[in-house]
Scaffold this motif. Structure first.
Motif, mmCIF file in Angstrom:
data_model
loop_
_atom_site.group_PDB
_atom_site.id
_atom_site.type_symbol
_atom_site.label_atom_id
_atom_site.label_comp_id
_atom_site.label_asym_id
_atom_site.label_seq_id
_atom_site.Cartn_x
_atom_site.Cartn_y
_atom_site.Cartn_z
ATOM 1 N N GLU A 381 0.802 -1.222 0.000
ATOM 2 C CA GLU A 381 0.000 0.000 0.000
ATOM 3 C C GLU A 381 0.833 1.269 0.000
ATOM 4 O O GLU A 381 0.317 2.368 -0.174
ATOM 5 C CB GLU A 381 -0.961 -0.006 1.198
ATOM 6 C CG GLU A 381 -0.279 0.008 2.547
ATOM 7 C CD GLU A 381 -0.023 -1.380 3.096
ATOM 8 O OE1 GLU A 381 -0.111 -1.560 4.327
ATOM 9 O OE2 GLU A 381 0.277 -2.298 2.291
ATOM 10 N N ASP A 401 -5.857 -2.189 -3.846
ATOM 11 C CA ASP A 401 -6.787 -1.057 -3.933
ATOM 12 C C ASP A 401 -7.840 -1.162 -2.835
ATOM 13 O O ASP A 401 -8.631 -2.115 -2.829
ATOM 14 C CB ASP A 401 -7.452 -1.053 -5.312
ATOM 15 C CG ASP A 401 -8.532 0.001 -5.428
ATOM 16 O OD1 ASP A 401 -8.316 1.108 -4.908
ATOM 17 O OD2 ASP A 401 -9.581 -0.289 -6.036
ATOM 18 N N PRO A 402 -7.877 -0.209 -1.910
ATOM 19 C CA PRO A 402 -8.854 -0.306 -0.821
ATOM 20 C C PRO A 402 -10.295 -0.127 -1.271
ATOM 21 O O PRO A 402 -11.223 -0.548 -0.573
ATOM 22 C CB PRO A 402 -8.425 0.819 0.128
ATOM 23 C CG PRO A 402 -7.715 1.804 -0.740
ATOM 24 C CD PRO A 402 -7.026 0.993 -1.788
ATOM 25 N N HIS A 403 -10.509 0.477 -2.430
ATOM 26 C CA HIS A 403 -11.872 0.719 -2.902
ATOM 27 C C HIS A 403 -12.528 -0.571 -3.384
ATOM 28 O O HIS A 403 -13.712 -0.810 -3.133
ATOM 29 C CB HIS A 403 -11.864 1.764 -4.016
ATOM 30 C CG HIS A 403 -11.222 3.053 -3.621
ATOM 31 N ND1 HIS A 403 -11.843 3.994 -2.842
ATOM 32 C CD2 HIS A 403 -9.983 3.545 -3.869
ATOM 33 C CE1 HIS A 403 -11.033 5.014 -2.646
ATOM 34 N NE2 HIS A 403 -9.898 4.764 -3.259
ATOM 35 N N ASP A 435 -4.023 5.195 -1.745
ATOM 36 C CA ASP A 435 -5.468 4.931 -1.713
ATOM 37 C C ASP A 435 -6.194 5.826 -2.699
ATOM 38 O O ASP A 435 -7.347 6.185 -2.507
ATOM 39 C CB ASP A 435 -6.027 5.107 -0.303
ATOM 40 C CG ASP A 435 -5.861 6.524 0.221
ATOM 41 O OD1 ASP A 435 -5.190 7.341 -0.462
ATOM 42 O OD2 ASP A 435 -6.394 6.830 1.304
#
Length: 512
Positions: A381, A401-403, A435
């Motif tokens: 990240e 990808d946190p989304h 992010d």
């Protein structure tokens, strides 16, 4: 960089305006000292910055205020209202920032503030080498200096040209409406002034993490304290007879764009192989130059895999209105000096062929050096690779990808620049998460399309507005989750969607 400056309109802010004229959350544009100035209030504070985006000259007052920042409606650059600093690409230059005086119930815009300088990071590598002189590499080099890094910075690229505005190579520059002086991101003097050493037109043969050195094709070596891999991607090459003929071109570099322009000046008929974004932008640019243009692609609709059927059909008809002829569900089997032969047996006359059939990430250096590779260079990240001291950014980086909750790799210019900036901060000891919300824009004649988010698969596409009126929103959803939003003629809504993705605001996204 291109883009027209705003004319001086509105009140003379140097003479003062009534404080009651400034409403919280509303931007006001006037002028002061011969420049367009945007003023905005946040609580008791009033900020004043230049009113024009430093990327392509977008009108910031039509953008979005978010806390103490302003975002450009055109290509989503973000600036600090406190300092004018360009916080997010694609803008790299700061806005002018003005002193403000509040007295006697009025607000006055005074002279410019000097730019803020940052102290050198306490813990930073002795030297940093960036392999790749594209969007990510250039943005990283600039951010290192903006962050106050004083060590040696070297940027290495196999392209002999200076870092350039690659999106323009298939758009206005190729169409003949943008002069070449707009294309370099910076003049040579910029890199000299910032003490960024450029080694262009050279190839790195291998990287030796154990010795923290790289070896060039000529056998010379260069050590590094930290390394950023930003090697980008290369066009997929045709593998059919005639693919090596001199009138067959690809488009990735300034030299390749120049070569297409030179050929277009004496050509009459062009065939574009591939209905990708690059392919369709090339088709539009060649039509602007007066060539007959045919597009050949294996899919049933242009860009259906990325944009869905309705937008795909619209783009096809829109290009057809401008004279482009499509041959879909077709592939080329042979290229002759004056024609392209299709699998159907049909023959298309062509004295210029441009192939836009995709790109592949340049991961060979990383793979040979022992870095983890998974359809791209695997990073965490913070954009760190599996080998300490080495980061990766741009087209080659596959990040968590946190989304979406998935590892993704995105080939977008703005993403590459923003990742370069994030990697630079982290190479200096920062802990900035990657992010970001992916964003890109595409231009077809006078029609801009903005895409926010990332949708590889979806259950449905919810549409609002009218494509015929060039005023529409497409929301790509999986179940109740919004994955991406495409807007046509709704720049501010695109910014609002980006902000909602950042804030994980499912309610706002559901309403789009």
């Amino acid at each position: 960089m291109g883009g027209g400056d705003q004319k001086l309109t509105g009140p003379d802010l140097a003479q003062g305006i009534e404080a009651t004229d400034l409403t919280e959350g509303v931007m006001l544009v006037g002028h002061a000292h011969g420049e367009a100035v945007l003023v905005a209030r946040k609580g008791t504070e009033v900020f004043a910055v230049g009113a024009t985006c430093t990327h392509y000259g977008g009108p910031l007052a039509e953008g979005l205020l978010v806390d103490d920042t302003v975002r450009c409606p055109w290509h989503h650059a973000c600036f600090s209202l406190r300092s004018g600093e360009a916080l997010r690409a694609p803008a790299l230059n700061a806005l002018p920032c003005f002193e403000v005086d509040q007295r006697d119930g009025k607000v006055f815009v005074l002279g410019k503030r000097p730019p803020q300088t940052k102290r050198a990071p306490a813990a930073a590598p002795e030297s940093i080498v960036i392999v790749g002189a594209g969007a990510a590499g250039n943005a990283a080099a600039e951010m290192l200096r903006r962050e106050g890094y004083v060590g040696k910075v070297t940027m290495v690229g196999d392209d002999p040209a200076l870092p350039c505005d690659r999106p323009n190579l298939s758009k206005d520059y190729l169409a003949g409406t943008a002069p070449e002086e707009w294309i370099p991101l910076r003049a040579p003097e910029f890199y000299e002034d910032k003490r960024i050493e450029l080694r262009l037109g050279v190839r790195v043969d291998r990287i030796e993490p154990s010795t923290q050195k790289m070896v060039f094709a000529d056998g010379t070596r260069l050590g590094y304290g930290a390394l950023l891999l930003a090697t980008g991607a290369e066009p997929v090459r045709l593998e059919i007879p005639g693919a090596d003929l001199p009138h067959v071109h690809y488009l990735r570099t300034l030299a390749q764009s120049r070569a297409i322009i030179a050929r277009a000046e004496r050509a009459k008929r062009a065939v574009v192989l591939g209905a990708s974004f690059i392919g369709l932008e090339v088709a539009a640019s060649l039509r602007a130059r007066g060539l007959e243009v045919a597009v050949v692609a294996p899919e049933a609709r242009p860009l259906e895999r990325v944009m869905g059927p309705e937008l795909g059909d619209f783009l096809r008809s829109f290009h057809e209105e401008h004279g482009v002829v499509f041959h879909l569900g077709q592939t080329a089997t042979r290229i002759d000096p004056e024609r392209v032969v299709l699998a159907s047996g049909e023959s298309l006359e062509a004295d210029l062929v441009v192939a836009g059939i995709g790109v592949r990430p340049n991961v060979q250096l990383a793979e040979a050096a022992g870095l983890a590779v998974d359809r791209g260079v695997a990073v965490n990240e913070y954009l760190q690779t599996s080998v300490p001291g080495i980061w990766a950014a741009g087209d080659i980086a596959r990040w968590p990808d946190p989304h979406t909750g998935q590892k993704i790799r995105v080939e977008h210019w703005v993403v590459a620049e923003r990742q370069g900036q994030i990697a630079a901060i982290n190479m200096l000891g920062g802990r900035t998460l990657c992010d970001l919300t992916p964003f890109f824009w595409s231009q077809h004649y006078d029609l801009p399309i903005a895409y926010v988010g990332h949708a590889e698969k979806w259950d449905r596409i919810d549409v609002s507005g009218s494509l015929a009126a060039r005023d529409a929103t497409f929301a790509f959803r999986a179940g109740e989750k919004t994955l991406a939003v495409v807007t046509v003629g709704r720049d501010r809504q695109s910014l609002e969607a980006e902000l909602a993705f950042e804030r994980r605001d499912a309610r706002v996204l559901a309403g789009l």
